[in-house]
Design a protein around this motif. Structure first.
Motif, PDB file in Angstrom:
ATOM      1  N   LEU A   1      40.241  41.822  35.880  1.00  0.00           N
ATOM      2  CA  LEU A   1      40.685  40.484  36.266  1.00  0.00           C
ATOM      3  C   LEU A   1      40.305  39.461  35.196  1.00  0.00           C
ATOM      4  O   LEU A   1      41.106  38.606  34.810  1.00  0.00           O
ATOM      5  CB  LEU A   1      40.084  40.090  37.615  1.00  0.00           C
ATOM      6  CG  LEU A   1      40.447  38.670  38.072  1.00  0.00           C
ATOM      7  CD1 LEU A   1      41.918  38.587  38.455  1.00  0.00           C
ATOM      8  CD2 LEU A   1      39.572  38.258  39.252  1.00  0.00           C
TER       9      LEU A   1
ATOM     10  N   THR B   1      34.269  36.731  40.729  1.00  0.00           N
ATOM     11  CA  THR B   1      35.689  37.080  40.585  1.00  0.00           C
ATOM     12  C   THR B   1      36.290  37.588  41.895  1.00  0.00           C
ATOM     13  O   THR B   1      37.480  37.870  41.957  1.00  0.00           O
ATOM     14  CB  THR B   1      35.881  38.161  39.493  1.00  0.00           C
ATOM     15  OG1 THR B   1      35.051  39.287  39.800  1.00  0.00           O
ATOM     16  CG2 THR B   1      35.523  37.621  38.120  1.00  0.00           C
TER      17      THR B   1
ATOM     18  N   THR C   1      35.967  40.414  43.409  1.00  0.00           N
ATOM     19  CA  THR C   1      36.510  41.761  43.252  1.00  0.00           C
ATOM     20  C   THR C   1      35.552  42.769  43.876  1.00  0.00           C
ATOM     21  O   THR C   1      34.451  42.409  44.298  1.00  0.00           O
ATOM     22  CB  THR C   1      36.739  42.089  41.761  1.00  0.00           C
ATOM     23  OG1 THR C   1      35.532  41.811  41.026  1.00  0.00           O
ATOM     24  CG2 THR C   1      37.876  41.254  41.177  1.00  0.00           C
TER      25      THR C   1
END
Length: 201
Positions: free
Chosen positions: A194, A183, A185
């Motif tokens: 998310l 992701t 992140t």
């Protein structure tokens, strides 16, 4: 008559839908449920032609129940009716066999028309949401990564997530690390947020 079942946890919304759809000459509301766990038993008992499923339900989500309902009652047409216009939700719903995905901001007349079209064999999709789903692409997460992120969404510790999912702490860490990487992140909370925003959870 088209027999309709409504699965919606908000009582006022459920009652309003039932009342307004019931005014249509060719629609009959045969069942109303307020939790995901009640969907399949009610559908098995009342045999609706169409099931309108909300996503966010107590117990099990409409998306989680959808494949079970399709297996138990394959002749029942399923329409997802939700507040959450998330591309990942649309993709998951279509992959699980939903005939349509509608956002709750439409009119009852549009919903009644969508029910009739779905029964006639059409796929019912909001064009803007369908385009967003195609642009977003499929979820990069595995089923297990999705489970671990969902369990971590409330801020639970690694130990808590491991105990809840009956996994070792190292396995949970590995899945979280993989999900964070996929992701793009910085941590598991961002990854979970998310994934939820995109409808992957």
């Amino acid at each position: 008559m088209i027999r309709v079942m409504i699965a919606e946890d908000q009582g006022m919304m459920r009652d309003a839908l039932a009342l307004l759809l019931g005014l249509e000459d060719d629609l009959e509301i045969v069942a109303q449920v307020s939790s995901g766990d009640a969907i399949v038993p009610a559908a098995t008992e009342h045999r609706p032609d169409v099931a309108l499923l909300d996503i966010e339900l107590p117990g099990r989500s409409g998306l989680d129940v959808l494949p079970v309902l399709r297996a138990a009652l394959p002749e029942c047409v399923v329409l997802i009716l939700t507040t959450f216009a998330r591309p990942g939700y649309l993709r998951r719903a279509m992959e699980a066999g939903a005939a349509g995905f509608l956002v709750k901001d439409g009119s009852v007349e549009e919903l009644a028309a969508a029910i009739r079209r779905a029964v006639a064999g059409e796929r019912i999709l909001d064009p803007a949401l369908a385009a967003a789903a195609l642009n977003a692409g499929p979820s990069p997460l595995t089923d297990r990564e999705r489970d671990v992120l969902a369990a971590a969404l409330d801020g639970s510790t690694i130990a808590d997530v491991a105990a809840r999912l009956r996994l070792s702490e190292s396995t949970v860490r590995n899945h979280l690390s993989s999900a964070i990487g996929k992701t793009n992140t910085r941590n598991r909370i961002e990854a979970a947020q998310l994934a939820r925003h995109n409808g992957w959870l």
